[in-house]
Design an enzyme around this catalytic site. Sequence first.
Site, PDB file in Angstrom:
ATOM      1  N   ARG A   1       1.891  -3.790   5.678  1.00  0.00           N
ATOM      2  CA  ARG A   1       1.949  -4.672   4.532  1.00  0.00           C
ATOM      3  C   ARG A   1       1.148  -5.939   4.787  1.00  0.00           C
ATOM      4  NH1 ARG A   1       3.491  -0.893   2.215  1.00  0.00           N
ATOM      5  NH2 ARG A   1       5.335  -0.586   0.908  1.00  0.00           N
TER       6      ARG A   1
ATOM      7  N   GLU B   1      -3.819  -7.889  -3.044  1.00  0.00           N
ATOM      8  CA  GLU B   1      -4.322  -6.550  -3.350  1.00  0.00           C
ATOM      9  C   GLU B   1      -4.380  -6.339  -4.860  1.00  0.00           C
ATOM     10  OE1 GLU B   1      -1.968  -3.652  -1.261  1.00  0.00           O
ATOM     11  OE2 GLU B   1      -2.707  -4.292   0.705  1.00  0.00           O
TER      12      GLU B   1
ATOM     13  N   HIS C   1      -5.845  -0.167   1.374  1.00  0.00           N
ATOM     14  CA  HIS C   1      -4.428   0.221   1.459  1.00  0.00           C
ATOM     15  C   HIS C   1      -4.267   1.700   1.109  1.00  0.00           C
ATOM     16  CE1 HIS C   1      -0.193  -1.733   1.482  1.00  0.00           C
ATOM     17  NE2 HIS C   1      -0.193  -0.565   2.077  1.00  0.00           N
TER      18      HIS C   1
END
Length: 316
Positions: A229, A258, A277
């Site tokens: 994360r 993000e 990600h």
Amino acid sequence: MPEHGPVLVSGRFEPEEEKRIRDAAGPARVEFTPRLSDRADLLGSATAIAGSPTAEELRRAGAARWVHSWAAGVNNELAAGLDSHPAELTSSVGNGAVPLAEHAMMLMLMLNRDAPRWAKAQSERRWERFQHGELAGLTCGIIGLGHSGLDLATKARAFHMRVVGLRRRADLPAPGVDTVHPPEQLHRFLAESDFVVVTAPDTPSTANLIDEAELRAMKETAHLIVVSRGGIVRDQALLRALTEGWIAGAGLDAHGEEPLPEDSPFWALPNTVVTPHNGATTAQTRRRGLDIFVENLERFAQGRPLRNVVDKSAGY
């Protein structure tokens, strides 16, 4: 089933997947919806919800006794109010452990061998040979020894690396890890690691865990890898560390913001590998996540304890 309300399941599923879910629910009615907001009429009566309800949706979900997150991390659900909602919260933690560990190994190899240099030479049709590193004999330091952290430890050991870990409960067993450090030994842990890999969840105790002082505690030859994360590493401090040479480089799959903005300086750093990600986006991750939910739905229907229950105070 503890209550007789419907089970509201968000997402898109193949017919055979829908059948698995309906079978697991026993006599309870299952309602599928692409988004929870599309079935606001059922939120008030739903006994169980699979998805990530917003704060407004949670306020309506007064009958919910169980909420299941399709994600491994539950930051969004807790922020929406599930930390104070009476419903039990479960997550899909563990579903992406294998590909996340593989992704971390890939990033370590890319940085250790300067793979972007080869990619650039290939794009320019240049035959460029150079001396590069090897992982054998280096120390892999893993922050967070959950599913992905422990899987990574096994993989790193297979590459003949020494493995050290950092976690809140340093006394618990950690197969494949040579030494486990408690949080108060963070700087000592950082100083002995050639690769620092973040696999921990984003919780109040891990927010900005790696800041300027921590990055300066790392070796100048070390690399930072983030696959779990964003928010655990302070972006501005990391940017300085990478541009001013406090550390050698970074592999970033998880980011503080993000999607990573087009104007983010991280894209252009020569010592940094950026991925979107995407490390756990595999068919197997989806399958394992569905397996976790189906097993829990069977347990819920039978009144048995659920697995992957989130400690709301700890955040995971």
